[in-house]
Motif scaffolding. Structure first.
Motif, short mmCIF file in Angstrom:
data_model
loop_
_atom_site.label_atom_id
_atom_site.label_comp_id
_atom_site.label_asym_id
_atom_site.label_seq_id
_atom_site.Cartn_x
_atom_site.Cartn_y
_atom_site.Cartn_z
N TRP A 1 2.57 0.42 5.35
CA TRP A 1 1.02 -0.15 5.78
C TRP A 1 0.70 0.95 6.59
CZ3 TRP A 1 -0.41 -3.43 2.89
CH2 TRP A 1 0.27 -4.48 2.05
N LYS B 1 -2.60 -15.81 16.74
CA LYS B 1 -3.27 -15.52 15.16
C LYS B 1 -3.30 -16.83 14.21
CE LYS B 1 -2.17 -13.08 11.47
NZ LYS B 1 -1.82 -12.13 10.84
N PHE C 1 1.72 -8.21 10.35
CA PHE C 1 2.04 -7.63 9.56
C PHE C 1 1.18 -7.23 8.80
CE2 PHE C 1 0.26 -9.89 5.64
CZ PHE C 1 -0.40 -11.83 6.34
N ASP D 1 -1.99 -5.83 10.83
CA ASP D 1 -2.45 -6.76 11.45
C ASP D 1 -2.90 -5.88 13.43
OD1 ASP D 1 -2.63 -8.96 11.03
OD2 ASP D 1 -0.88 -9.16 11.00
N SER E 1 -5.54 -11.62 -0.29
CA SER E 1 -6.34 -11.39 1.12
C SER E 1 -6.60 -10.67 1.43
CB SER E 1 -5.82 -12.36 2.30
OG SER E 1 -4.61 -12.06 2.36
N LYS F 1 3.04 -13.95 4.53
CA LYS F 1 2.41 -14.87 4.10
C LYS F 1 3.34 -16.04 3.69
CE LYS F 1 -0.81 -12.29 1.59
NZ LYS F 1 -1.73 -12.51 -0.14
N HIS G 1 -8.14 -15.69 9.52
CA HIS G 1 -8.34 -15.51 8.14
C HIS G 1 -7.51 -17.10 7.58
CE1 HIS G 1 -6.27 -13.29 7.69
NE2 HIS G 1 -6.46 -12.63 7.01
N ARG G 2 -5.95 -16.66 7.72
CA ARG G 2 -5.36 -17.45 6.81
C ARG G 2 -6.06 -19.17 7.27
NH1 ARG G 2 -2.23 -14.21 6.81
NH2 ARG G 2 -2.93 -13.46 4.14
P1 IMP Z 1 -2.94 -9.52 -1.78
O1 IMP Z 1 -3.53 -10.94 -0.84
O2 IMP Z 1 -1.60 -9.64 -1.85
O3 IMP Z 1 -3.59 -8.98 -2.70
O4 IMP Z 1 -2.61 -8.82 -0.17
C1 IMP Z 1 -3.69 -8.36 0.87
C2 IMP Z 1 -3.30 -8.11 1.34
O5 IMP Z 1 -4.42 -7.24 2.79
C3 IMP Z 1 -2.43 -7.74 2.37
O6 IMP Z 1 -0.79 -7.21 2.17
C4 IMP Z 1 -2.26 -7.36 3.82
O7 IMP Z 1 -1.29 -6.02 3.81
C5 IMP Z 1 -3.38 -7.32 4.21
N1 IMP Z 1 -3.11 -8.47 5.16
C6 IMP Z 1 -4.05 -10.06 4.33
N2 IMP Z 1 -3.45 -10.48 5.51
C7 IMP Z 1 -3.07 -10.27 6.74
C8 IMP Z 1 -3.23 -10.24 7.38
O8 IMP Z 1 -3.08 -11.68 7.92
N3 IMP Z 1 -2.47 -9.50 8.50
C9 IMP Z 1 -2.32 -8.23 8.49
N4 IMP Z 1 -2.62 -7.80 7.28
C10 IMP Z 1 -3.01 -8.41 5.99
#
Ligand code: IMP
Length: 206
Positions: free
Chosen positions: A107, A188, A165, A168, A75, A18, A193-194
């Motif tokens: 993962w 990407k 990560f 994905d 997310s 992230k 979404h980000r």
């Molecule tokens: P948190 O926001 O720290 O609770 O973690 C959310 C989790 O969602 C992350 O650790 C990822 O495993 C997954 N995640 C969030 N955004 C993405 C992304 O862009 N790609 C893949 N996995 C994501």
């Protein structure tokens, strides 16, 4: 609405994937991003039951402790056939406890869990899913704002690609054939979404 001015901004995340993506998204705006980890800020426990609550909690904690504006991302992956799971608990599905009690995140295990749950629902199950991202920006004076973004897609198996990560490698965004794990980061960033949440943040905060 309070605006961001060029200068230091804490990225309130200990997730390297992230932090890397948020740095790239912030690059054109004259901000100097510093990660919570590099400032030795503690990682607050995500006790919220919504993406907004968790994003706010992380940004608030980093802004309070650093005296700088802080940006946090909460997310997750929302799978239609699993009634929205893993959702706000997306990261938890990857957790494994070692013999000494240390928690690590795997993962591959998390993606396998999602796949097992889908397969248990039969061969005709919907594989539709979306990633969602809530960005929260909190200033040390308590001002805040949050924005939400999402990207629709389909889950594939087996996982493909090692460029991203988290989940994905099993997520193919709508209208594409490559998984997020196979796409170049710029591709990407153009549709994720980000990026969607970030575009809204930029409109509101710059
Ligand atoms: P948190 O926001 O720290 O609770 O973690 C959310 C989790 O969602 C992350 O650790 C990822 O495993 C997954 N995640 C969030 N955004 C993405 C992304 O862009 N790609 C893949 N996995 C994501």
């Amino acid at each position: 609405m309070k605006k961001l001015t060029p200068g230091r901004l804490v990225i309130a995340s200990h997730n390297e994937g992230k932090v890397r993506e948020i740095r790239a998204l912030l690059a054109p705006f004259g901000m100097e991003p510093v990660s919570a980890k590099s400032l030795d800020l503690p990682e607050p426990e995500e006790t919220g039951t919504t993406f907004v609550a968790n994003a706010m909690l992380k940004a608030q904690s980093a802004a309070d402790l650093s005296g700088l504006p802080a940006l946090a991302d909460d997310s997750g992956l929302v799978v239609e056939a699993l009634n929205g799971e893993p959702g706000v608990y997306t990261a938890n599905w990857a957790e494994t406890a070692a013999a000494d009690g240390t928690i690590t995140r795997d993962w591959m295990l998390a993606m396998q869990k999602v796949e097992d749950r889908l397969q248990a629902l039969g061969p005709d199950v919907s594989r539709s899913a979306h990633f969602t991202c809530t960005l929260a920006l909190v200033w040390p004076d308590g001002s805040d704002l949050f924005c939400e973004g999402r990207v629709e897609g389909t889950l594939v198996w087996p996982p493909r690609g090692d460029k991203g990560f988290g989940y994905d490698p099993v997520f193919v965004p709508l209208g594409h054939t490559e998984t997020f794990g196979e796409m170049d980061p710029d591709a990407k960033h153009a549709i994720s979404h980000r990026a969607d949440a970030f575009a809204k943040l930029v409109a509101a905060a710059f």
